[in-house]
Design an enzyme around this catalytic site. Sequence first.
Site, mmCIF file in Angstrom:
data_model
loop_
_atom_site.group_PDB
_atom_site.id
_atom_site.type_symbol
_atom_site.label_atom_id
_atom_site.label_comp_id
_atom_site.label_asym_id
_atom_site.label_seq_id
_atom_site.Cartn_x
_atom_site.Cartn_y
_atom_site.Cartn_z
ATOM 1 N N ASP A 1 63.439 -29.393 5.198
ATOM 2 C CA ASP A 1 62.133 -28.746 5.292
ATOM 3 C C ASP A 1 62.241 -27.688 6.386
ATOM 4 O OD1 ASP A 1 59.291 -29.614 7.175
ATOM 5 O OD2 ASP A 1 59.212 -28.473 5.310
ATOM 6 N N ASP B 1 59.002 -25.805 8.306
ATOM 7 C CA ASP B 1 57.973 -25.860 9.339
ATOM 8 C C ASP B 1 57.831 -27.259 9.910
ATOM 9 O OD1 ASP B 1 56.492 -23.583 7.237
ATOM 10 O OD2 ASP B 1 56.986 -23.092 9.299
ATOM 11 N N GLU C 1 54.255 -24.352 13.767
ATOM 12 C CA GLU C 1 52.818 -24.381 13.450
ATOM 13 C C GLU C 1 51.929 -24.024 14.638
ATOM 14 O OE1 GLU C 1 53.223 -25.535 9.259
ATOM 15 O OE2 GLU C 1 51.847 -24.385 10.521
ATOM 16 N N GLY D 1 49.698 -21.415 3.396
ATOM 17 C CA GLY D 1 48.800 -20.610 4.226
ATOM 18 C C GLY D 1 47.552 -20.155 3.489
ATOM 19 N N LYS D 2 47.717 -19.685 2.268
ATOM 20 C CA LYS D 2 46.554 -19.229 1.489
ATOM 21 C C LYS D 2 45.625 -20.410 1.211
ATOM 22 C CE LYS D 2 49.240 -17.328 -1.691
ATOM 23 N NZ LYS D 2 50.550 -17.275 -0.990
ATOM 24 N N ARG E 1 48.367 -11.951 3.867
ATOM 25 C CA ARG E 1 49.375 -10.877 3.974
ATOM 26 C C ARG E 1 49.453 -10.407 5.429
ATOM 27 N NH1 ARG E 1 48.851 -5.934 4.476
ATOM 28 N NH2 ARG E 1 46.604 -5.878 4.061
ATOM 29 N N LYS F 1 48.512 -12.081 8.079
ATOM 30 C CA LYS F 1 49.044 -13.194 8.894
ATOM 31 C C LYS F 1 50.564 -13.229 8.822
ATOM 32 C CE LYS F 1 50.904 -17.437 8.779
ATOM 33 N NZ LYS F 1 51.873 -18.121 7.916
ATOM 34 N N THR G 1 60.723 -25.805 1.082
ATOM 35 C CA THR G 1 59.613 -25.544 1.990
ATOM 36 C C THR G 1 58.409 -24.948 1.271
ATOM 37 O OG1 THR G 1 58.894 -24.285 3.938
ATOM 38 C CG2 THR G 1 60.547 -23.251 2.560
ATOM 39 N N THR H 1 56.491 -22.737 2.922
ATOM 40 C CA THR H 1 56.200 -21.430 3.525
ATOM 41 C C THR H 1 56.778 -20.272 2.715
ATOM 42 O OG1 THR H 1 56.057 -20.276 5.635
ATOM 43 C CG2 THR H 1 58.204 -21.177 5.074
#
Length: 259
Positions: free
Chosen positions: A10, A12, A19, A54-55, A84, A86, A123, A125
């Site tokens: 993984d 994050d 994080e 994230g979204k 985007r 971020k 992952t 991310t």
Amino acid sequence: MYRFEALILDVDGTLADTERNGHRCAFNAAFSEVGLDWNWAEDLYGKLLAVTGGKERIRYYIEQWRPALADRDDLDELVADLHRRKTLHYLGMLSRGDIPLRTGVMRLLRQTREAGVRLAIATTTTPENVDTLLACSGGADVPGWFEVIAAGDVVPAKKPSPGIYHLALKELGLEARDCVAVEDSANGVQAALGAGLRALLVTVNDYTKDQDLSGAAMVTDGLGEPGRAVKVLRGALEGADHIDLCALDAMHHRVYAGG
Ligand code: XBP
Ligand code: MG
């Protein structure tokens, strides 16, 4: 010679503590950039981490903390634009080397590579985040060490769904029992176990140490280094004070010795 063929990691919370001082700050930078008075404090962010992606996390925040905005016609565009922005802030932080890899990560990656054990990533991310983190905090050639990087929106459902692990296994052409996985969170544990990855080490961090990690074969507070012992929270670390390939091999054997 080891009894497993690939190590699936993984990102994050596992390869780096991204994080609290990474993603969270990048989200906040994006919010203030567009004039939103949202501020994801460390405690609130811990709650928001219940949702991966994230979204998806922005959408969850709006639904739970900003419900008045939940019915906006342009909600998809707002979420996409914020994410985007971020990601650009986050990539900037990574490129400056602001987020180091966790203790023992580079040692284990090198040992794995030198031993001819295959390396993969599974992952939630954004793919670009993975390459940039590995290249800027590990070394320019480190992204190339990974045969498979399964990341982000390539699967319809994110962790705890096992989709990203199924994809990594398919691209490796391996069965789950041929692999060892390393995760940091409850969502990650469910995803890995859902794909049959029972030889599963969890290296907790401050956001995940109190989560339900049941089903993991071993839980520690990191990988450690020789002479910098890890704390074993579940499972056994025979005759070593840190996590290396031998420790992962012994864990794999304990899990599958019974056939
Ligand atoms: C954890 C996640 C990620 C990040 C945010 O990923 O949930 O979505 O928090 O990254 P992992 P993005 O599976 O590596 O633990 O904004 O790029 O989604
Ligand atoms: Mg994680």
